[in-house]
Design a protein around this motif. Structure first.
Motif, short mmCIF file in Angstrom:
data_model
loop_
_atom_site.label_atom_id
_atom_site.label_comp_id
_atom_site.label_asym_id
_atom_site.label_seq_id
_atom_site.Cartn_x
_atom_site.Cartn_y
_atom_site.Cartn_z
N ARG A 1 0.84 -1.19 0.00
CA ARG A 1 0.00 0.00 0.00
C ARG A 1 0.88 1.24 0.00
NH1 ARG A 1 -5.27 -1.50 3.70
NH2 ARG A 1 -5.81 0.65 3.20
N CYS A 2 0.27 2.37 -0.33
CA CYS A 2 0.96 3.66 -0.28
C CYS A 2 0.80 4.23 1.12
CB CYS A 2 0.37 4.61 -1.33
SG CYS A 2 0.95 6.32 -1.17
N SER A 3 1.91 4.45 1.81
CA SER A 3 1.86 4.94 3.19
C SER A 3 2.54 6.28 3.39
CB SER A 3 2.50 3.90 4.13
OG SER A 3 1.73 2.71 4.14
N PHE A 4 2.96 6.91 2.27
CA PHE A 4 3.57 8.23 2.33
C PHE A 4 3.46 8.82 0.93
CE2 PHE A 4 6.89 11.45 2.72
CZ PHE A 4 6.74 11.87 4.04
N PRO A 5 3.17 10.12 0.80
CA PRO A 5 3.03 10.71 -0.54
C PRO A 5 4.33 10.60 -1.33
CG PRO A 5 2.98 12.42 1.16
CD PRO A 5 2.90 11.11 1.87
N GLU A 6 4.25 9.97 -2.49
CA GLU A 6 5.45 9.66 -3.25
C GLU A 6 6.00 10.85 -4.04
OE1 GLU A 6 4.24 6.20 -5.44
OE2 GLU A 6 3.76 5.12 -3.60
N SER A 7 5.25 11.96 -4.08
CA SER A 7 5.77 13.19 -4.68
C SER A 7 6.30 14.15 -3.62
CB SER A 7 4.67 13.88 -5.49
OG SER A 7 4.23 13.06 -6.55
N HIS A 8 6.26 13.76 -2.37
CA HIS A 8 6.70 14.62 -1.27
C HIS A 8 8.23 14.79 -1.32
CE1 HIS A 8 7.37 16.05 2.85
NE2 HIS A 8 6.05 16.25 2.95
N PRO A 9 8.74 15.98 -0.99
CA PRO A 9 10.20 16.20 -1.02
C PRO A 9 10.99 15.24 -0.14
CG PRO A 9 9.03 18.29 -0.82
CD PRO A 9 8.00 17.23 -0.67
N LEU A 10 10.38 14.72 0.92
CA LEU A 10 11.09 13.83 1.83
C LEU A 10 11.03 12.37 1.40
CD1 LEU A 10 10.11 15.33 5.31
CD2 LEU A 10 12.31 15.53 4.13
N PHE A 11 10.20 12.05 0.39
CA PHE A 11 10.12 10.66 -0.03
C PHE A 11 11.38 10.27 -0.79
CE2 PHE A 11 8.67 7.20 -2.89
CZ PHE A 11 8.31 6.29 -1.91
N ALA A 12 12.04 9.22 -0.31
CA ALA A 12 13.34 8.83 -0.87
C ALA A 12 13.23 7.71 -1.90
CB ALA A 12 14.27 8.39 0.26
N GLY A 13 12.12 6.98 -1.90
CA GLY A 13 11.96 5.92 -2.88
C GLY A 13 11.57 4.60 -2.23
N PHE A 14 11.81 3.52 -2.96
CA PHE A 14 11.34 2.19 -2.58
C PHE A 14 12.55 1.31 -2.27
CE2 PHE A 14 8.39 4.27 -5.34
CZ PHE A 14 7.14 4.01 -4.80
N LEU A 15 12.62 0.83 -1.05
CA LEU A 15 13.76 -0.01 -0.68
C LEU A 15 13.74 -1.32 -1.45
CD1 LEU A 15 13.99 0.41 3.21
CD2 LEU A 15 15.50 1.39 1.47
N PRO A 16 14.89 -1.77 -1.92
CA PRO A 16 14.95 -3.04 -2.65
C PRO A 16 14.85 -4.22 -1.70
CG PRO A 16 17.14 -2.13 -2.42
CD PRO A 16 16.22 -1.10 -1.85
N PRO A 17 14.34 -5.37 -2.18
CA PRO A 17 14.20 -6.54 -1.31
C PRO A 17 15.49 -7.37 -1.27
CG PRO A 17 13.19 -6.99 -3.42
CD PRO A 17 13.70 -5.57 -3.49
N ALA A 18 16.61 -6.72 -1.09
CA ALA A 18 17.91 -7.39 -1.03
C ALA A 18 18.77 -6.69 0.01
CB ALA A 18 18.59 -7.37 -2.39
#
Length: 523
Positions: free
Chosen positions: A238-255
Protein backbone atom coordinates in the motif's frame (compact mmCIF):
# COMPACT_ATOMS: atom_id res chain seq x y z
CA UNK A 1 -28.84 -17.44 27.86
CA UNK A 2 -30.12 -16.02 24.59
CA UNK A 3 -33.55 -16.40 23.04
CA UNK A 4 -34.02 -19.79 21.26
CA UNK A 5 -33.85 -19.60 17.49
CA UNK A 6 -32.07 -21.48 14.67
CA UNK A 7 -28.40 -21.53 13.78
CA UNK A 8 -29.15 -19.60 10.59
CA UNK A 9 -31.23 -16.89 12.30
CA UNK A 10 -28.67 -16.43 15.08
CA UNK A 11 -25.87 -16.19 12.49
CA UNK A 12 -27.76 -13.68 10.35
CA UNK A 13 -28.40 -11.50 13.43
CA UNK A 14 -24.71 -11.68 14.35
CA UNK A 15 -23.55 -10.74 10.85
CA UNK A 16 -26.02 -7.84 10.75
CA UNK A 17 -24.75 -6.56 14.12
CA UNK A 18 -21.19 -6.45 12.74
CA UNK A 19 -22.34 -4.82 9.45
CA UNK A 20 -21.29 -7.87 7.45
CA UNK A 21 -24.33 -7.93 5.19
CA UNK A 22 -22.43 -8.46 1.91
CA UNK A 23 -21.57 -12.12 1.36
CA UNK A 24 -19.20 -13.29 -1.38
CA UNK A 25 -19.64 -16.82 -2.61
CA UNK A 26 -19.91 -19.53 -5.19
CA UNK A 27 -22.63 -21.78 -3.78
CA UNK A 28 -22.74 -25.55 -3.64
CA UNK A 29 -25.17 -28.07 -2.20
CA UNK A 30 -23.62 -28.05 1.27
CA UNK A 31 -24.03 -24.27 1.59
CA UNK A 32 -27.53 -23.64 0.29
CA UNK A 33 -29.40 -23.89 3.64
CA UNK A 34 -27.41 -20.92 4.94
CA UNK A 35 -29.21 -18.73 2.42
CA UNK A 36 -32.80 -19.91 2.89
CA UNK A 37 -34.98 -16.75 3.08
CA UNK A 38 -31.93 -14.46 2.97
CA UNK A 39 -33.13 -11.06 4.30
CA UNK A 40 -33.51 -8.16 1.89
CA UNK A 41 -30.82 -6.11 3.65
CA UNK A 42 -28.22 -8.75 2.73
CA UNK A 43 -26.39 -8.83 -0.60
CA UNK A 44 -24.98 -11.99 -2.17
CA UNK A 45 -22.11 -11.33 -4.61
CA UNK A 46 -21.63 -14.27 -6.95
CA UNK A 47 -18.17 -15.12 -8.23
CA UNK A 48 -17.57 -17.78 -10.85
CA UNK A 49 -14.61 -19.45 -9.11
CA UNK A 50 -13.64 -19.63 -5.44
CA UNK A 51 -10.25 -17.92 -5.75
CA UNK A 52 -12.02 -15.00 -7.44
CA UNK A 53 -14.62 -14.96 -4.66
CA UNK A 54 -11.99 -14.65 -1.92
CA UNK A 55 -10.07 -11.96 -3.82
CA UNK A 56 -13.25 -9.90 -4.34
CA UNK A 57 -13.92 -10.15 -0.61
CA UNK A 58 -10.30 -9.12 0.08
CA UNK A 59 -10.72 -5.92 -1.94
CA UNK A 60 -14.08 -5.20 -0.31
CA UNK A 61 -12.71 -5.68 3.22
CA UNK A 62 -9.75 -3.39 2.51
CA UNK A 63 -12.06 -0.75 1.05
CA UNK A 64 -14.55 -0.82 3.93
CA UNK A 65 -11.97 -1.43 6.69
CA UNK A 66 -14.09 -4.20 8.20
CA UNK A 67 -14.32 -7.98 7.91
CA UNK A 68 -16.00 -9.48 4.87
CA UNK A 69 -17.88 -12.79 4.73
CA UNK A 70 -16.91 -15.48 2.22
CA UNK A 71 -18.84 -18.70 1.63
CA UNK A 72 -16.97 -21.64 0.04
CA UNK A 73 -17.98 -25.15 -1.00
CA UNK A 74 -16.57 -27.89 1.20
CA UNK A 75 -12.98 -29.09 0.68
CA UNK A 76 -12.84 -28.51 -3.05
CA UNK A 77 -13.95 -24.87 -2.75
CA UNK A 78 -11.42 -24.17 -0.01
CA UNK A 79 -8.80 -25.88 -2.15
CA UNK A 80 -9.63 -23.69 -5.14
CA UNK A 81 -9.44 -20.63 -2.89
CA UNK A 82 -6.19 -21.42 -1.05
CA UNK A 83 -3.99 -19.17 -3.19
CA UNK A 84 -6.25 -16.21 -2.46
CA UNK A 85 -6.54 -17.13 1.23
CA UNK A 86 -2.73 -17.14 1.36
CA UNK A 87 -2.67 -13.66 -0.18
CA UNK A 88 -5.35 -12.40 2.24
CA UNK A 89 -3.18 -13.69 5.07
CA UNK A 90 -0.17 -11.78 3.74
CA UNK A 91 -2.36 -8.71 3.08
CA UNK A 92 -3.62 -8.95 6.67
CA UNK A 93 -7.18 -8.73 5.39
CA UNK A 94 -9.94 -9.67 7.85
CA UNK A 95 -12.11 -12.35 6.22
CA UNK A 96 -14.64 -14.66 7.89
CA UNK A 97 -14.72 -17.72 5.65
CA UNK A 98 -17.52 -20.23 6.07
CA UNK A 99 -17.12 -23.58 4.34
CA UNK A 100 -19.80 -26.19 3.78
CA UNK A 101 -19.50 -29.68 5.21
CA UNK A 102 -21.56 -32.84 4.69
CA UNK A 103 -24.37 -33.71 7.12
CA UNK A 104 -23.20 -34.75 10.59
CA UNK A 105 -24.88 -38.14 10.46
CA UNK A 106 -22.74 -39.04 7.43
CA UNK A 107 -19.40 -38.01 8.90
CA UNK A 108 -18.78 -41.39 10.52
CA UNK A 109 -17.85 -42.59 7.05
CA UNK A 110 -16.38 -40.83 4.04
CA UNK A 111 -19.39 -39.37 2.24
CA UNK A 112 -19.45 -37.61 -1.09
CA UNK A 113 -18.48 -33.89 -0.91
CA UNK A 114 -17.08 -33.90 2.61
CA UNK A 115 -13.97 -32.32 4.04
CA UNK A 116 -11.89 -34.85 5.97
CA UNK A 117 -10.08 -32.37 8.22
CA UNK A 118 -11.64 -28.97 7.52
CA UNK A 119 -9.91 -27.08 10.33
CA UNK A 120 -6.46 -28.26 9.19
CA UNK A 121 -7.02 -27.74 5.46
CA UNK A 122 -6.44 -23.93 5.31
CA UNK A 123 -3.62 -23.82 7.86
CA UNK A 124 -1.15 -22.20 8.25
CA UNK A 125 -2.67 -19.35 6.23
CA UNK A 126 -5.60 -18.58 8.49
CA UNK A 127 -5.38 -17.12 11.96
CA UNK A 128 -7.93 -19.59 13.35
CA UNK A 129 -10.10 -22.41 12.00
CA UNK A 130 -12.71 -24.66 13.54
CA UNK A 131 -15.56 -27.05 12.85
CA UNK A 132 -17.84 -26.69 15.88
CA UNK A 133 -18.55 -29.91 17.78
CA UNK A 134 -22.31 -29.22 17.91
CA UNK A 135 -24.71 -27.35 15.67
CA UNK A 136 -25.69 -25.00 18.49
CA UNK A 137 -22.03 -23.92 18.77
CA UNK A 138 -21.93 -22.51 15.23
CA UNK A 139 -23.06 -18.92 16.00
CA UNK A 140 -20.57 -18.66 18.85
CA UNK A 141 -17.79 -19.96 16.61
CA UNK A 142 -18.62 -17.33 13.97
CA UNK A 143 -18.62 -14.62 16.66
CA UNK A 144 -15.19 -15.75 17.79
CA UNK A 145 -13.99 -15.93 14.21
CA UNK A 146 -15.03 -12.31 13.63
CA UNK A 147 -13.13 -11.03 16.66
CA UNK A 148 -10.03 -13.05 15.78
CA UNK A 149 -10.09 -11.76 12.20
CA UNK A 150 -10.39 -8.14 13.32
CA UNK A 151 -7.83 -8.28 16.13
CA UNK A 152 -4.24 -7.32 15.27
CA UNK A 153 -2.60 -8.60 13.27
CA UNK A 154 -5.76 -8.96 11.17
CA UNK A 155 -6.30 -11.84 8.79
CA UNK A 156 -8.62 -14.57 7.48
CA UNK A 157 -10.32 -17.21 9.62
CA UNK A 158 -12.45 -20.25 8.69
CA UNK A 159 -15.48 -22.00 10.19
CA UNK A 160 -16.61 -25.34 8.69
CA UNK A 161 -20.38 -25.87 9.02
CA UNK A 162 -22.24 -29.14 8.30
CA UNK A 163 -25.14 -28.71 5.90
CA UNK A 164 -27.78 -29.86 8.42
CA UNK A 165 -26.69 -27.42 11.14
CA UNK A 166 -28.45 -24.36 9.76
CA UNK A 167 -31.98 -25.40 10.76
CA UNK A 168 -31.03 -26.77 14.16
CA UNK A 169 -31.99 -24.87 17.34
CA UNK A 170 -29.48 -22.43 18.78
CA UNK A 171 -29.40 -19.24 20.85
CA UNK A 172 -28.59 -15.69 19.86
CA UNK A 173 -25.02 -14.63 20.61
CA UNK A 174 -24.96 -11.56 22.88
CA UNK A 175 -23.23 -8.62 21.11
CA UNK A 176 -19.82 -7.84 22.49
CA UNK A 177 -16.89 -5.60 21.66
CA UNK A 178 -13.22 -6.53 21.63
CA UNK A 179 -10.56 -3.80 21.62
CA UNK A 180 -8.57 -3.81 18.39
CA UNK A 181 -5.79 -1.48 19.57
CA UNK A 182 -2.47 -2.64 21.01
CA UNK A 183 -0.43 -0.03 22.88
CA UNK A 184 3.24 -0.10 23.75
CA UNK A 185 4.24 1.07 27.21
CA UNK A 186 4.45 4.85 27.49
CA UNK A 187 8.08 4.60 28.66
CA UNK A 188 9.03 2.60 25.56
CA UNK A 189 7.53 5.15 23.19
CA UNK A 190 9.25 7.90 25.18
CA UNK A 191 12.60 6.14 24.74
CA UNK A 192 12.08 6.05 20.97
CA UNK A 193 10.95 9.68 21.03
CA UNK A 194 14.15 10.70 22.79
CA UNK A 195 16.23 8.73 20.28
CA UNK A 196 14.46 10.49 17.41
CA UNK A 197 14.92 13.90 19.00
CA UNK A 198 18.66 13.34 19.41
CA UNK A 199 19.36 11.61 16.10
CA UNK A 200 21.65 13.29 13.62
CA UNK A 201 20.08 11.87 10.47
CA UNK A 202 16.99 9.74 11.09
CA UNK A 203 15.10 7.83 8.40
CA UNK A 204 11.66 6.25 8.35
CA UNK A 205 10.68 3.06 6.57
CA UNK A 206 6.91 2.86 6.12
CA UNK A 207 4.86 -0.27 5.49
CA UNK A 208 1.27 -1.10 4.62
CA UNK A 209 0.09 -0.91 8.23
CA UNK A 210 0.53 2.88 8.23
CA UNK A 211 -2.16 3.17 5.57
CA UNK A 212 -4.33 0.41 7.04
CA UNK A 213 -4.46 2.20 10.40
CA UNK A 214 -5.13 5.63 8.86
CA UNK A 215 -1.82 6.92 10.24
CA UNK A 216 -0.83 8.43 6.87
CA UNK A 217 -1.27 12.12 7.80
CA UNK A 218 0.46 11.82 11.19
CA UNK A 219 3.37 9.99 9.56
CA UNK A 220 3.80 12.90 7.14
CA UNK A 221 3.78 15.34 10.05
CA UNK A 222 6.32 13.24 11.95
CA UNK A 223 8.67 13.07 8.96
CA UNK A 224 8.39 16.81 8.32
CA UNK A 225 9.04 17.61 11.97
CA UNK A 226 12.28 15.62 11.85
CA UNK A 227 13.24 16.42 8.24
CA UNK A 228 13.72 12.69 7.86
CA UNK A 229 13.94 10.82 4.60
CA UNK A 230 11.13 8.32 4.14
CA UNK A 231 11.47 5.03 2.31
CA UNK A 232 8.72 2.61 1.32
CA UNK A 233 9.36 -0.80 2.85
CA UNK A 234 10.43 -3.56 0.43
CA UNK A 235 7.45 -5.05 -1.43
CA UNK A 236 4.96 -2.93 0.54
CA UNK A 237 1.39 -3.50 -0.66
CA UNK A 238 0.00 0.00 0.00
CA UNK A 239 0.96 3.66 -0.28
CA UNK A 240 1.86 4.94 3.19
CA UNK A 241 3.57 8.23 2.33
CA UNK A 242 3.03 10.71 -0.54
CA UNK A 243 5.45 9.66 -3.25
CA UNK A 244 5.77 13.19 -4.68
CA UNK A 245 6.70 14.62 -1.27
CA UNK A 246 10.20 16.20 -1.02
CA UNK A 247 11.09 13.83 1.83
CA UNK A 248 10.12 10.66 -0.03
CA UNK A 249 13.34 8.83 -0.87
CA UNK A 250 11.96 5.92 -2.88
CA UNK A 251 11.34 2.19 -2.58
CA UNK A 252 13.76 -0.01 -0.68
CA UNK A 253 14.95 -3.04 -2.65
CA UNK A 254 14.20 -6.54 -1.31
CA UNK A 255 17.91 -7.39 -1.03
CA UNK A 256 20.20 -6.89 1.93
CA UNK A 257 23.10 -5.12 0.26
CA UNK A 258 21.01 -2.73 -1.84
CA UNK A 259 18.81 -1.87 1.11
CA UNK A 260 21.84 -1.21 3.28
CA UNK A 261 23.27 1.11 0.63
CA UNK A 262 20.03 3.10 0.47
CA UNK A 263 20.10 3.71 4.23
CA UNK A 264 23.78 4.61 4.30
CA UNK A 265 24.48 7.70 6.39
CA UNK A 266 21.43 7.29 8.65
CA UNK A 267 22.12 6.92 12.34
CA UNK A 268 18.54 5.95 13.29
CA UNK A 269 16.10 3.86 11.22
CA UNK A 270 12.49 3.75 12.40
CA UNK A 271 10.38 1.06 10.71
CA UNK A 272 6.64 1.75 10.91
CA UNK A 273 4.24 -1.09 10.23
CA UNK A 274 6.54 -3.31 8.16
CA UNK A 275 8.81 -6.34 8.61
CA UNK A 276 12.56 -5.90 9.06
CA UNK A 277 12.90 -6.67 6.18
CA UNK A 278 11.12 -8.47 3.34
CA UNK A 279 13.79 -9.93 1.05
CA UNK A 280 13.41 -11.56 -2.35
CA UNK A 281 17.05 -12.16 -3.14
CA UNK A 282 19.65 -13.83 -0.90
CA UNK A 283 22.36 -11.67 0.60
CA UNK A 284 25.10 -11.48 3.15
CA UNK A 285 26.61 -8.97 5.52
CA UNK A 286 25.07 -6.45 7.88
CA UNK A 287 21.37 -5.64 7.92
CA UNK A 288 22.07 -1.92 8.45
CA UNK A 289 24.83 0.57 7.67
CA UNK A 290 27.58 0.99 10.25
CA UNK A 291 26.51 3.14 13.18
CA UNK A 292 22.76 2.88 12.51
CA UNK A 293 20.30 1.87 15.22
CA UNK A 294 16.89 0.42 14.40
CA UNK A 295 13.48 0.65 16.03
CA UNK A 296 10.48 -1.23 14.71
CA UNK A 297 6.82 -0.55 15.46
CA UNK A 298 4.52 -3.46 14.58
CA UNK A 299 1.28 -4.91 15.91
CA UNK A 300 2.47 -8.46 15.15
CA UNK A 301 4.39 -10.11 18.02
CA UNK A 302 5.54 -12.95 15.74
CA UNK A 303 7.00 -10.45 13.30
CA UNK A 304 8.72 -8.63 16.16
CA UNK A 305 10.18 -11.92 17.39
CA UNK A 306 11.99 -12.72 14.14
CA UNK A 307 13.27 -9.18 13.55
CA UNK A 308 17.06 -9.75 13.51
CA UNK A 309 18.34 -6.39 14.84
CA UNK A 310 17.30 -3.42 16.93
CA UNK A 311 14.34 -2.86 19.23
CA UNK A 312 10.77 -3.83 18.39
CA UNK A 313 7.70 -2.32 20.03
CA UNK A 314 4.50 -4.34 19.69
CA UNK A 315 1.91 -1.65 19.20
CA UNK A 316 -0.76 -0.35 16.89
CA UNK A 317 0.85 2.18 14.59
CA UNK A 318 -1.63 5.06 14.73
CA UNK A 319 -1.45 5.79 18.49
CA UNK A 320 2.31 5.32 18.59
CA UNK A 321 2.94 7.75 15.72
CA UNK A 322 0.60 10.27 17.35
CA UNK A 323 2.56 10.00 20.61
CA UNK A 324 5.90 10.45 18.82
CA UNK A 325 4.75 13.86 17.58
CA UNK A 326 5.39 15.09 21.14
CA UNK A 327 9.19 14.66 20.65
CA UNK A 328 10.56 17.32 18.26
CA UNK A 329 14.25 17.31 17.28
CA UNK A 330 16.66 18.80 19.76
CA UNK A 331 17.91 21.25 17.13
CA UNK A 332 16.77 22.17 13.60
CA UNK A 333 17.90 19.82 10.86
CA UNK A 334 18.59 20.73 7.24
CA UNK A 335 16.34 19.22 4.61
CA UNK A 336 17.85 16.09 3.02
CA UNK A 337 18.53 16.08 -0.73
CA UNK A 338 15.46 15.45 -2.87
CA UNK A 339 14.97 12.28 -4.84
CA UNK A 340 15.78 12.58 -8.52
CA UNK A 341 12.72 12.28 -10.74
CA UNK A 342 12.77 10.66 -14.20
CA UNK A 343 12.72 12.82 -17.31
CA UNK A 344 9.39 13.00 -19.16
CA UNK A 345 8.88 10.38 -21.84
CA UNK A 346 8.37 11.53 -25.41
CA UNK A 347 5.78 9.61 -27.39
CA UNK A 348 7.05 7.52 -30.28
CA UNK A 349 5.37 4.99 -32.53
CA UNK A 350 5.03 2.17 -30.00
CA UNK A 351 3.72 2.38 -26.44
CA UNK A 352 6.34 1.81 -23.78
CA UNK A 353 5.48 0.98 -20.18
CA UNK A 354 7.00 4.35 -19.21
CA UNK A 355 4.69 6.20 -21.59
CA UNK A 356 1.66 4.25 -20.40
CA UNK A 357 2.32 5.03 -16.73
CA UNK A 358 3.10 8.67 -17.45
CA UNK A 359 -0.12 9.06 -19.44
CA UNK A 360 -2.17 7.30 -16.78
CA UNK A 361 -0.70 9.63 -14.15
CA UNK A 362 -1.68 12.67 -16.21
CA UNK A 363 -5.23 11.46 -16.92
CA UNK A 364 -5.97 9.76 -13.62
CA UNK A 365 -9.17 11.20 -12.04
CA UNK A 366 -8.77 12.84 -8.61
CA UNK A 367 -9.56 10.49 -5.76
CA UNK A 368 -9.18 7.36 -7.85
CA UNK A 369 -7.86 4.07 -6.49
CA UNK A 370 -5.11 2.08 -8.20
CA UNK A 371 -5.16 -1.71 -7.81
CA UNK A 372 -1.98 -3.12 -9.31
CA UNK A 373 -0.90 -6.59 -10.36
CA UNK A 374 1.64 -6.08 -13.12
CA UNK A 375 4.85 -7.26 -11.40
CA UNK A 376 7.28 -6.61 -14.24
CA UNK A 377 5.90 -3.07 -14.69
CA UNK A 378 5.91 -2.18 -10.99
CA UNK A 379 9.39 -0.54 -10.97
CA UNK A 380 8.36 1.73 -13.85
CA UNK A 381 5.06 2.49 -12.14
CA UNK A 382 6.95 3.57 -9.01
CA UNK A 383 8.76 6.20 -11.10
CA UNK A 384 6.04 7.45 -13.45
CA UNK A 385 2.79 6.89 -11.56
CA UNK A 386 3.30 8.27 -8.04
CA UNK A 387 0.59 7.86 -5.42
CA UNK A 388 0.17 10.72 -2.98
CA UNK A 389 -2.97 10.02 -0.94
CA UNK A 390 -4.02 7.49 1.68
CA UNK A 391 -5.99 4.47 0.53
CA UNK A 392 -5.06 5.24 -3.08
CA UNK A 393 -2.94 2.20 -3.97
CA UNK A 394 -3.31 -1.52 -3.33
CA UNK A 395 -1.34 -4.52 -4.52
CA UNK A 396 -0.64 -8.10 -3.53
CA UNK A 397 1.53 -8.67 -0.44
CA UNK A 398 2.12 -12.37 -1.14
CA UNK A 399 3.81 -12.27 -4.53
CA UNK A 400 1.22 -14.63 -6.00
CA UNK A 401 -0.96 -13.77 -8.98
CA UNK A 402 -4.75 -13.68 -9.08
CA UNK A 403 -5.68 -10.98 -6.55
CA UNK A 404 -5.62 -7.85 -8.71
CA UNK A 405 -8.63 -7.98 -11.01
CA UNK A 406 -11.16 -9.52 -8.57
CA UNK A 407 -9.83 -7.37 -5.74
CA UNK A 408 -10.57 -4.30 -7.86
CA UNK A 409 -14.16 -5.51 -8.25
CA UNK A 410 -14.44 -5.87 -4.47
CA UNK A 411 -12.87 -2.45 -4.03
CA UNK A 412 -15.52 -1.00 -6.34
CA UNK A 413 -18.30 -2.60 -4.30
CA UNK A 414 -16.81 -1.17 -1.11
CA UNK A 415 -16.09 2.33 -2.47
CA UNK A 416 -18.58 3.02 -5.29
CA UNK A 417 -17.92 6.75 -4.87
CA UNK A 418 -14.37 6.44 -6.29
CA UNK A 419 -13.00 5.46 -9.69
CA UNK A 420 -11.20 2.12 -9.42
CA UNK A 421 -8.32 1.62 -11.87
CA UNK A 422 -6.92 -1.90 -12.12
CA UNK A 423 -3.46 -2.04 -13.71
CA UNK A 424 -3.01 -5.71 -14.51
CA UNK A 425 -0.41 -7.65 -16.48
CA UNK A 426 -1.57 -9.88 -19.31
CA UNK A 427 -0.42 -12.97 -17.40
CA UNK A 428 -2.14 -11.85 -14.20
CA UNK A 429 -5.42 -11.16 -16.00
CA UNK A 430 -5.93 -14.82 -16.81
CA UNK A 431 -5.80 -15.83 -13.15
CA UNK A 432 -9.03 -14.02 -12.32
CA UNK A 433 -10.67 -13.16 -15.65
CA UNK A 434 -14.04 -14.45 -14.35
CA UNK A 435 -14.22 -11.34 -12.14
CA UNK A 436 -15.26 -9.32 -15.19
CA UNK A 437 -18.57 -11.20 -15.20
CA UNK A 438 -19.20 -10.10 -11.61
CA UNK A 439 -18.13 -6.53 -12.40
CA UNK A 440 -20.57 -6.31 -15.32
CA UNK A 441 -23.44 -7.01 -12.94
CA UNK A 442 -22.74 -4.05 -10.66
CA UNK A 443 -24.94 -0.99 -11.18
CA UNK A 444 -23.03 2.29 -11.66
CA UNK A 445 -19.59 0.71 -11.86
CA UNK A 446 -16.82 3.31 -12.52
CA UNK A 447 -14.07 0.76 -13.07
CA UNK A 448 -11.26 0.82 -15.60
CA UNK A 449 -8.99 -2.14 -16.27
CA UNK A 450 -5.69 -1.32 -17.97
CA UNK A 451 -4.02 -4.48 -19.26
CA UNK A 452 -0.25 -4.10 -19.62
CA UNK A 453 0.13 -6.54 -22.50
CA UNK A 454 3.76 -7.44 -23.13
CA UNK A 455 2.91 -10.84 -24.59
CA UNK A 456 4.04 -13.04 -21.74
CA UNK A 457 5.36 -13.46 -18.23
CA UNK A 458 8.01 -10.74 -18.32
CA UNK A 459 9.13 -11.41 -14.76
CA UNK A 460 9.88 -15.02 -15.72
CA UNK A 461 11.91 -13.76 -18.68
CA UNK A 462 13.83 -11.40 -16.40
CA UNK A 463 14.73 -14.07 -13.86
CA UNK A 464 15.66 -16.44 -16.65
CA UNK A 465 18.21 -13.86 -17.81
CA UNK A 466 19.60 -13.60 -14.28
CA UNK A 467 19.99 -17.39 -14.27
CA UNK A 468 21.70 -17.41 -17.65
CA UNK A 469 18.80 -19.07 -19.48
CA UNK A 470 18.43 -18.01 -23.11
CA UNK A 471 15.13 -19.81 -23.74
CA UNK A 472 12.85 -19.84 -20.68
CA UNK A 473 9.94 -22.25 -20.95
CA UNK A 474 6.35 -21.13 -20.60
CA UNK A 475 7.05 -17.39 -20.75
CA UNK A 476 5.10 -16.45 -23.90
CA UNK A 477 1.34 -15.77 -24.05
CA UNK A 478 0.35 -15.26 -27.69
CA UNK A 479 -3.20 -15.00 -28.98
CA UNK A 480 -5.06 -13.55 -25.97
CA UNK A 481 -7.87 -11.13 -26.87
CA UNK A 482 -8.61 -9.23 -23.66
CA UNK A 483 -11.07 -6.80 -25.21
CA UNK A 484 -12.96 -9.77 -26.65
CA UNK A 485 -12.95 -11.54 -23.28
CA UNK A 486 -14.29 -8.37 -21.67
CA UNK A 487 -17.16 -8.00 -24.14
CA UNK A 488 -18.04 -11.69 -23.81
CA UNK A 489 -18.67 -11.15 -20.09
CA UNK A 490 -20.70 -7.95 -20.44
CA UNK A 491 -18.02 -5.27 -20.12
CA UNK A 492 -16.71 -2.76 -22.65
CA UNK A 493 -13.38 -3.53 -24.26
CA UNK A 494 -10.87 -2.05 -26.69
CA UNK A 495 -7.26 -2.53 -27.75
CA UNK A 496 -4.60 0.11 -28.36
CA UNK A 497 -1.08 -0.33 -29.71
CA UNK A 498 -0.07 3.12 -31.03
CA UNK A 499 1.30 5.91 -28.88
CA UNK A 500 -0.72 8.57 -30.72
CA UNK A 501 -3.99 6.78 -29.90
CA UNK A 502 -3.22 6.14 -26.23
CA UNK A 503 -4.40 9.43 -24.61
CA UNK A 504 -7.83 9.43 -26.26
CA UNK A 505 -8.53 5.76 -25.68
CA UNK A 506 -7.26 5.82 -22.11
CA UNK A 507 -9.36 8.94 -21.45
CA UNK A 508 -12.45 7.17 -22.78
CA UNK A 509 -11.78 4.15 -20.56
CA UNK A 510 -11.29 6.38 -17.50
CA UNK A 511 -14.60 8.16 -18.13
CA UNK A 512 -16.72 5.03 -18.56
CA UNK A 513 -19.47 4.40 -16.02
CA UNK A 514 -19.45 0.68 -16.82
CA UNK A 515 -16.45 -1.65 -16.48
CA UNK A 516 -14.05 -0.95 -19.35
CA UNK A 517 -11.06 -3.11 -20.26
CA UNK A 518 -8.34 -1.36 -22.29
CA UNK A 519 -5.81 -3.83 -23.68
CA UNK A 520 -2.59 -1.82 -24.07
CA UNK A 521 0.07 -3.47 -26.22
CA UNK A 522 3.45 -2.32 -24.89
CA UNK A 523 6.85 -2.56 -26.50
Amino acid sequence: MGEPTTVREATIALLRHHRMTTIFGNPGSTELPMFRDLPDDFRYVLGLQESVVVSMADGYAQATRRAAVVNLHSAIGVGHAMGSIFTAYRNRTPLVVTAGQQARELLAGEPYLFSEDPAALPRPYVKWSREPARAEDVPGAIARAYHVAMSPPRGPVLVSIPVDDWDRPAEHVPPRRVSQVVRAAEAEVAELGAALAGARRPAFVVGALVDQELAFADTVRLAEMHQARVWAAPMSSRCSFPESHPLFAGFLPPARSGLRDCLDGCDLVVVLGAPVFTYRLPGEGRYLPDGARLWQLTDDPQQAAWTPVGTSLVTSIAPAVAELLAYPPASPRPAPPRRARPAPVRAGGAITVELLMQTLHRLRPPGSIIVEEAPSSRPVMCEYLPNDAPESFFTCASGGLGLGLPSAVGMLLGRPDRRVIAVIGDGSMMYGIQALWSAARIDNAPMTVVVVNNGGYATVRHFAQLLGMDKPVGADLPGLDFSGLARAQGCRGARVSGADDLPAMLGEALASEVPYVLDVVVA
